[in-house]
Design a protein around this motif. Structure first.
Motif, PDB file in Angstrom:
ATOM      1  N   SER A 111       2.319  -4.999  -7.919  1.00 48.70           N
ATOM      2  CA  SER A 111       1.535  -4.570  -7.139  1.00 48.70           C
ATOM      3  C   SER A 111       2.329  -3.207  -6.155  1.00 48.70           C
ATOM      4  CB  SER A 111       1.064  -5.544  -6.041  1.00 48.70           C
ATOM      5  OG  SER A 111       2.311  -6.079  -5.299  1.00 48.70           O
ATOM      6  N   HIS A 112       3.518  -2.899  -6.597  1.00 48.45           N
ATOM      7  CA  HIS A 112       4.346  -2.221  -5.705  1.00 48.45           C
ATOM      8  C   HIS A 112       3.636  -0.902  -5.495  1.00 48.45           C
ATOM      9  CE1 HIS A 112       8.028  -1.356  -3.295  1.00 48.45           C
ATOM     10  NE2 HIS A 112       8.016  -0.135  -3.867  1.00 48.45           N
ATOM     11  N   THR A 113       2.874  -0.529  -6.359  1.00 52.97           N
ATOM     12  CA  THR A 113       2.150   0.909  -6.013  1.00 52.97           C
ATOM     13  C   THR A 113       0.653   0.620  -5.570  1.00 52.97           C
ATOM     14  OG1 THR A 113       1.296   0.821  -8.431  1.00 52.97           O
ATOM     15  CG2 THR A 113       3.323   1.967  -8.118  1.00 52.97           C
ATOM     16  N   ASN A 114       0.324  -0.562  -5.461  1.00 47.61           N
ATOM     17  CA  ASN A 114      -0.925  -0.842  -4.839  1.00 47.61           C
ATOM     18  C   ASN A 114      -0.899  -1.037  -3.262  1.00 47.61           C
ATOM     19  OD1 ASN A 114      -1.930  -2.675  -7.619  1.00 47.61           O
ATOM     20  ND2 ASN A 114      -1.462  -0.727  -7.466  1.00 47.61           N
ATOM     21  N   THR A 115      -1.066  -0.085  -2.377  1.00 44.83           N
ATOM     22  CA  THR A 115      -0.918  -0.012  -0.992  1.00 44.83           C
ATOM     23  C   THR A 115      -2.078   0.502  -0.336  1.00 44.83           C
ATOM     24  OG1 THR A 115       0.306   2.121  -1.123  1.00 44.83           O
ATOM     25  CG2 THR A 115       1.627   0.055  -0.950  1.00 44.83           C
ATOM     26  N   GLY A 116      -3.237   0.434  -0.891  1.00 45.82           N
ATOM     27  CA  GLY A 116      -4.570   0.861  -0.470  1.00 45.82           C
ATOM     28  C   GLY A 116      -4.812   2.249  -0.159  1.00 45.82           C
TER      29      GLY A 116
END
Length: 516
Positions: free
Chosen positions: A189-194
C-alpha cells in the motif's frame, strides 16, 4: 516537459488500472497508463493471493451469494450491481489464459477463483502491452488538467527516474490510483495515499461511504504481511501466557483490538490444517517469509501480533460513481477499484479480498470502456491547459505532518472504537494539519511527490472523519460508542465533497432500489 496525447489516460497500474487500460484499448482508442511505481508490481494485489467473487451460473447460486452479501451490507448495497460484477468476473478471468497459468484440481477442472498476485499482475502488464497500451512507469500523477471551458482534459505529473514533468492531454481519464491506508505498512500500500481522491475532489467530485474506513487487519508484529486467512486457526495468549477468548467471526477484530489495548497479544497457528499448510506456499507465497527471517515456526512457537489499519483499501469509501460506466460526478473522469466507493456492492462492511478483487476487475473494465466511448465522441482540446490542483503542489510539507495524520487515523481507540467527542477532536487536529499543508512555505529541497501525498492523506482523513461525525449511528464497520444502535433515519448514502471546506449531504435510499 514531456507532452503526450491520447484518448484515454489511466492513472494507476494495479488490478483495476490494467483492466481499465485493456478494456479501453479494445475499444480501438489510444491509451496511456501512468503508474507511480512499476506497473505489474505496485499496489496491494501484486503482493497478495487474491481470490475473486467467483460464482457459477447454476440455478440459484448467484441469487444465494447476493442474498448472503446483502445480509451484511446494512441496507446500503445493490443486488443489480452485485450481479453485474459476478457475471463480469465469471466471463473475464478465463480470458487470461496464456497470460496466467491457472491450475487444475485433481479432476482436471481449471481453478479460476484464487490467483497468485505477483503472476497475475505480471500477466496483466503483458496483456496491456499486447493490446497497444503505452505504459509509463514511475510517472506519478500530481493533478488533473482542465481546458478553457473548465472540462477535464488530462493530467500532469513528475518523472521519478528521468526527472522533469510530464503532461498527458486526454479525452477522458480513469482514476485507478488505489485507496489510502495512510502509510500504515500494509503490504503493497505504500503508493496508495489517496492521490486520486484529491485530484478528483479538486475538480469537484463527490466521495461516498468515507465513514466506512475503520478496517484493521492482523499481522505478525513488526511485519507488513497482512494475509489474514490462517489467523482464523490461531490460538491467542496474553503476556502471561493466559489464553484469550478471541473467537473467529464478525467480532474477531474488535476482540483482538480490545486485548491489544490492554497489552501485548501472542498467537500460535498450531490449528492450521495440514492441507492448508501444504497449499500456502502457492496460495500466499510471501506469508511465511517474516517467520523464516526470524527463525519462528508459527505452527509451534508463540509470536506477537498487531493490527494494521487499512483505511479505504479494505474499507468501503471512495469516489462516488453515478452510472454503469463508473463515471464520477465530474464529466470525463471515471473511477475504478479502490479509488471508487464500493458501497453498491459491499454496503457498510468490507468487501474483503474476493469481493474487492471482483470489483477492481469489473469496475476497471466498465470505466475503461466508458472512458473510451466518451473520448471518441468529443474532439481533443488543443489549447493551453491549466491545473485543478493546489494543496501540496508547492514543496514545503514535512514528515512531522505525516505523523500527525497517522496519530489520528491509526490508533485503535480513535478509529476502530469511535465516539463523537473523539471524532470531533481528531477532526480539529486534521483541520490544523490541512492549514499547514495549505500554508507551507516553499522548500527547494522538498520532495514534491511526498508533499502531494501528505496533502492527499490529510484530505482523505478529513473526509473520513467528517463523514463519521455526520453518521450519528452505528452501522457495519462504523461503530460509535455514543450512538451504538443502527438508526433508520440514516438509511442513506453519505456524500462528502469540498477540499478546503468539507461539506456533506445524505442521499436517502430510493424506494425503487439503490441509486449510484
Amino acid at each position: 516537459m514531456t507532452e503526450l496525447t491520447c484518448d484515454v489516460l489511466v492513472i494507476g497500474g494495479g488490478l483495476a488500472g490494467t483492466w481499465a487500460a485493456v478494456a479501453a484499448a479494445r475499444e480501438g482508442v489510444r491509451v496511456i497508463l501512468v503508474d507511480k511505481g512499476y506497473c505489474g508490481t505496485s499496489g496491494v494485489t501484486a503482493t497478495a493471493g487474491p481470490g475473486h467473487w467467483w460464482v457459477p451460473p447454476t440455478p440459484g447460486a448467484r441469487e444465494a451469494a447476493i442474498d448472503k452479501r446483502l445480509g451484511t451490507a446494512y441496507g446500503l448495497a445493490d443486488a443489480r450491481w452485485m450481479s453485474r460484477i459476478i457475471d463480469t468476473t465469471w466471463t473475464s478471468l478465463p480470458t487470461l489464459s496464456g497470460y496466467y497459468d491457472f491450475p487444475q484440481d485433481e479432476r482436471g477442472i481449471t481453478q479460476y477463483r484464487g490467483l497468485r498476485g505477483p503472476e497475475y499482475l505480471r500477466g496483466m502488464r503483458r496483456l496491456a502491452l499486447d493490446n497497444g497500451v503505452t505504459i509509463l512507469d514511475h510517472h506519478p500523477a500530481l493533478e488533473l488538467l482542465r481546458d478553457d471551458q473548465g472540462t477535464v482534459a488530462g493530467a500532469r505529473g513528475w518523472r521519478r527516474q528521468a526527472g522533469g514533468d510530464w503532461q498527458v492531454r486526454a479525452g477522458a481519464v480513469v482514476l485507478a490510483s488505489g485507496g489510502c491506508a495512510f502509510l500504515s505498512r500494509l503490504l503493497g500500500s505504500h503508493t496508495n495515499t489517496g492521490d486520486g481522491y484529491l485530484m478528483a475532489a479538486e475538480a469537484g467530485a463527490e466521495l461516498s461511504g468515507m465513514e466506512f474506513s475503520s478496517y484493521y487487519c492482523i499481522a505478525a508484529a513488526g511485519s507488513s504481511m497482512t494475509r489474514s486467512m490462517v489467523y482464523s486457526f490461531g490460538e491467542y495468549f496474553d503476556a502471561a501466557d493466559r489464553p484469550l477468548n478471541i473467537a473467529t467471526g464478525p467480532t474477531f477484530t474488535e476482540s483482538l483490538a480490545k486485548a491489544l489495548l490492554n497489552g501485548p497479544v501472542y498467537c500460535r497457528l498450531n490449528r492450521v490444517p495440514a492441507q492448508i499448510r501444504a497449499q500456502l506456499p502457492s496460495i500466499q507465497p510471501n506469508l511465511m517469509l517474516p517467520f523464516d527471517r526470524r527463525g519462528i515456526d508459527p505452527y509451534r512457537d508463540r509470536f506477537p501480533v498487531t493490527l494494521h489499519p487499512e483505511g479505504t483499501i479494505r474499507g468501503v469509501g471512495g469516489l462516488r460513481v453515478i452510472d454503469d460506466d463508473c463515471q464520477t460526478t465530474v464529466p470525463g473522469v471515471f473511477a475504478a477499484g479502490d479509488a471508487a466507493s464500493r458501497e453498491l456492492i459491499a454496503g457498510a462492511t468490507s468487501g474483503g479480498g474476493a469481493q474487492n478483487s471482483a470489483w477492481a476487475l469489473s469496475s476497471g473494465q466498465w470505466a475503461g470502456r466508458g472512458a473510451a466511448r466518451l473520448a471518441r465522441k468529443k474532439p481533443l482540446h488543443r489549447g493551453a491547459l491549466q491545473g485543478f490542483g493546489g494543496a501540496g503542489l508547492t514543496p514545503g510539507c514535512s514528515s512531522p505532518l505525516i505523523r500527525r495524520i497517522q496519530s489520528e487515523v491509526h490508533p485503535l481507540d480513535k478509529n476502530l472504537f469511535r465516539s463523537g467527542t473523539q471524532l470531533e477532536r481528531s477532526l480539529r487536529e486534521l483541520d490544523n494539519v490541512w492549514d499547514h499543508v495549505r500554508e507551507a512555505p516553499r522548500a527547494a529541497d522538498a520532495n514534491l511527490l511526498r508533499t502531494r501525498e501528505i496533502a492527499a492523506m490529510a484530505a482523505t482523513a478529513r473526509w473520513c472523519y467528517s463523514a463519521a461525525v455526520q453518521r450519528n449511528e452505528s452501522r457495519g464497520m462504523h461503530q460509535r460508542s455514543d450512538a451504538p444502535q443502527q438508526n433508520p433515519s440514516f438509511d442513506a448514502h453519505l456524500r462528502v465533497y469540498g477540499v478546503d471546506q468539507v461539506q456533506s449531504r445524505f442521499d436517502p435510499l430510493s424506494l425503487q432500489g439503490q441509486t449510484p
